[in-house]
Design an enzyme around this catalytic site. Sequence first.
Site, short mmCIF file in Angstrom:
data_model
loop_
_atom_site.label_atom_id
_atom_site.label_comp_id
_atom_site.label_asym_id
_atom_site.label_seq_id
_atom_site.Cartn_x
_atom_site.Cartn_y
_atom_site.Cartn_z
N HIS A 173 -5.17 4.96 -0.39
CA HIS A 173 -6.44 5.09 0.32
C HIS A 173 -6.49 6.44 1.03
O HIS A 173 -5.45 7.07 1.25
CB HIS A 173 -6.62 3.96 1.34
CG HIS A 173 -6.95 2.66 0.72
ND1 HIS A 173 -8.23 2.30 0.40
CD2 HIS A 173 -6.16 1.62 0.34
CE1 HIS A 173 -8.23 1.10 -0.14
NE2 HIS A 173 -6.98 0.66 -0.19
N THR A 198 9.53 6.08 -3.75
CA THR A 198 8.42 6.94 -3.30
C THR A 198 8.35 8.27 -4.05
O THR A 198 7.43 9.04 -3.83
CB THR A 198 8.56 7.25 -1.81
OG1 THR A 198 9.79 7.95 -1.59
CG2 THR A 198 8.52 5.97 -0.97
#
Length: 190
Positions: free
Chosen positions: A119, A167
């Site tokens: 987002h 990640t």
Amino acid sequence: MTLKSFLEYMNSGKEVVVNSDVHRCMINLTQEVLKLTSELNNKYHTAEEVRKIFSKIIGKNVDDSFALFPPFHSNCGKNITIGKDVFINSNCQFQDQGGIKIGDGTLIGPNVVLATLNHGIEPEKRGNLYPKPIEIGKGVWIGGNVSILPGVTLGDNVIVAAGAVVTKNFPPNCIIAGVPAKILKFIDNK
């Protein structure tokens, strides 16, 4: 918007603005995949039936060597590519709008999350989405309760220890673990 144009847009990595045509298409695809995953997850199916339903979910046939233990969850379904001899254990969540590619011979443990969307950071863009693909090489073993974040590529033969949060990209033939995941050692591939 056609499925083809939607996938082209998502695979371009461009921002998806909330309430745009692309965003509305994404919501419609979510409704379709919810019907199919409900069919898959709410009663017993033979291995052949599981492959047939999963093929409908991703919009292409999977190889007869593919195996999955339901339940399985997806937010889109149509941006997943699966190789041969892939096994997906129970209760995995694939948020695949940004694209997920899984190489031959990969084993995925239970409760694994593959997330291809972020987002916006700025509060006024928080509802917007930013897709990035996940690519998993051949012969990868992903332990239970692993989360793999947007944009990650795992090289061939990587082992991801249970509970890791991945990640960043990792090269072939290594064992990774931790939060965030780091290389523990390399695999002697002789």
